[in-house]
Scaffold this motif. Structure first.
Motif, PDB file in Angstrom:
ATOM      1  N   GLY A 127       2.306 -48.916   5.361  1.00 19.19           N
ATOM      2  CA  GLY A 127       2.427 -48.252   4.066  1.00 19.19           C
ATOM      3  C   GLY A 127       2.892 -46.821   4.197  1.00 19.19           C
ATOM      4  N   TYR A 128       2.480 -46.163   5.277  1.00 18.69           N
ATOM      5  CA  TYR A 128       2.851 -44.767   5.479  1.00 18.69           C
ATOM      6  C   TYR A 128       4.233 -44.625   6.112  1.00 18.69           C
ATOM      7  CZ  TYR A 128       2.791 -39.971   7.184  1.00 18.69           C
ATOM      8  OH  TYR A 128       3.116 -38.672   7.440  1.00 18.69           O
ATOM      9  N   SER A 129       4.473 -45.366   7.204  1.00 16.11           N
ATOM     10  CA  SER A 129       5.677 -45.128   7.997  1.00 16.11           C
ATOM     11  C   SER A 129       6.804 -46.115   7.751  1.00 16.11           C
ATOM     12  CB  SER A 129       5.330 -45.151   9.487  1.00 16.11           C
ATOM     13  OG  SER A 129       4.974 -46.463   9.888  1.00 16.11           O
TER      14      SER A 129
ATOM     15  N   VAL B  60      16.848 -46.995  -0.215  1.00 17.52           N
ATOM     16  CA  VAL B  60      17.312 -47.873   0.871  1.00 17.52           C
ATOM     17  C   VAL B  60      18.771 -47.585   1.207  1.00 17.52           C
ATOM     18  CG1 VAL B  60      17.633 -50.259   1.614  1.00 17.52           C
ATOM     19  CG2 VAL B  60      15.711 -49.670   0.106  1.00 17.52           C
ATOM     20  N   ASP B  61      19.056 -47.431   2.493  1.00 15.99           N
ATOM     21  CA  ASP B  61      20.435 -47.312   2.960  1.00 15.99           C
ATOM     22  C   ASP B  61      20.926 -48.735   3.248  1.00 15.99           C
ATOM     23  OD1 ASP B  61      22.830 -46.938   4.349  1.00 15.99           O
ATOM     24  OD2 ASP B  61      22.149 -45.089   5.296  1.00 15.99           O
ATOM     25  N   TRP B  62      21.515 -49.359   2.241  1.00 15.40           N
ATOM     26  CA  TRP B  62      21.864 -50.771   2.329  1.00 15.40           C
ATOM     27  C   TRP B  62      22.929 -51.047   3.380  1.00 15.40           C
ATOM     28  CZ3 TRP B  62      18.717 -54.197   0.388  1.00 15.40           C
ATOM     29  CH2 TRP B  62      17.891 -53.831  -0.699  1.00 15.40           C
TER      30      TRP B  62
ATOM     31  N   VAL C 147      14.281 -42.222   3.024  1.00 14.03           N
ATOM     32  CA  VAL C 147      15.350 -43.165   3.376  1.00 14.03           C
ATOM     33  C   VAL C 147      14.973 -43.933   4.643  1.00 14.03           C
ATOM     34  CG1 VAL C 147      17.771 -43.377   4.073  1.00 14.03           C
ATOM     35  CG2 VAL C 147      17.116 -41.775   2.267  1.00 14.03           C
ATOM     36  N   PHE C 148      14.444 -43.227   5.637  1.00 11.98           N
ATOM     37  CA  PHE C 148      13.999 -43.872   6.877  1.00 11.98           C
ATOM     38  C   PHE C 148      12.982 -44.965   6.566  1.00 11.98           C
ATOM     39  CE2 PHE C 148      10.951 -44.444  10.235  1.00 11.98           C
ATOM     40  CZ  PHE C 148      11.670 -44.393  11.422  1.00 11.98           C
ATOM     41  N   ARG C 149      11.957 -44.598   5.814  1.00 13.69           N
ATOM     42  CA  ARG C 149      10.862 -45.528   5.509  1.00 13.69           C
ATOM     43  C   ARG C 149      11.369 -46.726   4.718  1.00 13.69           C
ATOM     44  NH1 ARG C 149       7.406 -45.290   0.927  1.00 13.69           N
ATOM     45  NH2 ARG C 149       5.342 -46.281   1.219  1.00 13.69           N
ATOM     46  N   ALA C 150      12.143 -46.489   3.664  1.00 16.71           N
ATOM     47  CA  ALA C 150      12.620 -47.581   2.812  1.00 16.71           C
ATOM     48  C   ALA C 150      13.570 -48.502   3.572  1.00 16.71           C
ATOM     49  CB  ALA C 150      13.321 -47.011   1.579  1.00 16.71           C
ATOM     50  N   THR C 151      14.443 -47.922   4.387  1.00 16.55           N
ATOM     51  CA  THR C 151      15.405 -48.723   5.141  1.00 16.55           C
ATOM     52  C   THR C 151      14.698 -49.579   6.186  1.00 16.55           C
ATOM     53  OG1 THR C 151      17.093 -47.024   4.800  1.00 16.55           O
ATOM     54  CG2 THR C 151      17.488 -48.609   6.567  1.00 16.55           C
ATOM     55  N   MET C 152      13.679 -49.026   6.852  1.00 13.80           N
ATOM     56  CA  MET C 152      12.902 -49.803   7.816  1.00 13.80           C
ATOM     57  C   MET C 152      12.190 -50.974   7.140  1.00 13.80           C
ATOM     58  SD  MET C 152      13.180 -48.899  10.992  1.00 13.80           S
ATOM     59  CE  MET C 152      11.885 -50.025  11.487  1.00 13.80           C
ATOM     60  N   ILE C 153      11.612 -50.715   5.977  1.00 15.09           N
ATOM     61  CA  ILE C 153      10.875 -51.768   5.265  1.00 15.09           C
ATOM     62  C   ILE C 153      11.798 -52.923   4.912  1.00 15.09           C
ATOM     63  CG2 ILE C 153       9.713 -52.302   3.081  1.00 15.09           C
ATOM     64  CD1 ILE C 153       8.469 -49.466   3.243  1.00 15.09           C
ATOM     65  N   VAL C 154      12.955 -52.612   4.336  1.00  9.42           N
ATOM     66  CA  VAL C 154      13.879 -53.671   3.924  1.00  9.42           C
ATOM     67  C   VAL C 154      14.460 -54.399   5.136  1.00  9.42           C
ATOM     68  CG1 VAL C 154      16.064 -54.146   2.749  1.00  9.42           C
ATOM     69  CG2 VAL C 154      14.413 -52.563   1.734  1.00  9.42           C
ATOM     70  N   TYR C 155      14.795 -53.635   6.181  1.00  7.40           N
ATOM     71  CA  TYR C 155      15.341 -54.278   7.379  1.00  7.40           C
ATOM     72  C   TYR C 155      14.323 -55.241   7.995  1.00  7.40           C
ATOM     73  CZ  TYR C 155      16.578 -55.215  12.149  1.00  7.40           C
ATOM     74  OH  TYR C 155      16.829 -55.877  13.326  1.00  7.40           O
TER      75      TYR C 155
END
Length: 248
Positions: A25-27, A71-73, A165-173
């Motif tokens: 949730g944090y990272s 997210v960086d799609w 952006v880091f966090r959201a992109t990691m989650i989606v990836y």
């Protein structure tokens, strides 16, 4: 209990699940690596890998509203294209070199990169599609050991990226990576009714962990977040090495 877990083991795994969900949730990463590393200390972690991947997908549902604008799609697409190439072969790679050998190699690489990142070093230029695709291939190869997110997290930690952006992109990836991997685990006989039962039991614990971790992220500064991400990578790499060494 699913997987014939005893009450004490199940309780310990529930606590570990809560802690891993908080970190996710944090990272945005670290959930699978933390939980699988802990599970290996108290039980056979192999049947739990599909549970962990299904939990990753569920947690993204909890977080979707807060991350969709960050997210960086393009990064996600190229990373997933690379991972899709490697995932079908990752299980055979693990079997050919041995899980312990693979974990030592991966953890050692992440450990070295984490130490470099602690010095403050970053990549000064944006990495192109081929670079992301290559990291995706490495990530897909690592994912059968449950640590496919670590190479990507280390790679992105070295680039100039906003924390959100880091966090959201990691989650989606990671969600996409797990969706790609789960059918191969099912084909290998690792997805059973116990898997579904365990995921349902985990649901409320995941919700609490994600909520607590997400609240902490909202109050974190960019420098604090980056330092946490690097220290988490360092801790996970050491944990991965200790796990193998303790089994020798």
């Amino acid at each position: 209990m699913p997987f014939d877990l005893g009450p004490g083991t199940a309780a310990a795994l529930a606590i570990a699940l809560l802690g891993a969900a908080y970190v996710r949730g944090y990272s945005g990463f670290g959930f699978s690596a933390i939980f699988i590393a802990f599970a290996a200390l108290v039980t056979n972690p192999l049947p739990l890998i599909p549970v962990v991947f299904a939990c990753e997908v569920l947690m993204t549902v909890f977080q979707a509203r807060g991350i969709r604008g960050h997210v960086d799609w393009r990064r996600v697409l190229w990373l997933l294209l690379g991972a899709a190439v490697a995932v079908p072969f990752s299980v055979s790679v693990i079997l050919s070199v041995g899980e312990d050998t693979a974990r030592i190699t991966i953890s050692a690489i992440i450990l070295v990169m984490s130490l470099v990142l602690l010095t403050g070093w970053t990549l000064k230029t944006r990495i192109g599609p081929l670079g992301h695709g290559g990291v995706g291939i490495l990530s897909g190869a690592c994912n059968s050991a449950g640590i496919g997110g670590l190479p990507v997290a280390a790679f992105m930690s070295a680039q100039p990226m906003e924390a959100a952006v880091f966090r959201a992109t990691m989650i989606v990836y990671l969600t996409g990576l797990d969706i790609i991997t789960l059918p191969w685990l099912w084909a290998g006989g690792l997805v059973t009714w116990d898997t579904a039962i365990a995921v349902m039991m985990a649901f409320p614990i995941l919700a609490v962990g994600i909520w607590l971790g997400s609240r902490q992220f909202l109050s974190a500064s960019p420098s604090t977040f980056r330092r946490f991400a690097v220290m988490l990578l360092l801790a996970l790499s050491v944990l991965g090495l200790l796990r193998v060494l303790l089994r020798m």
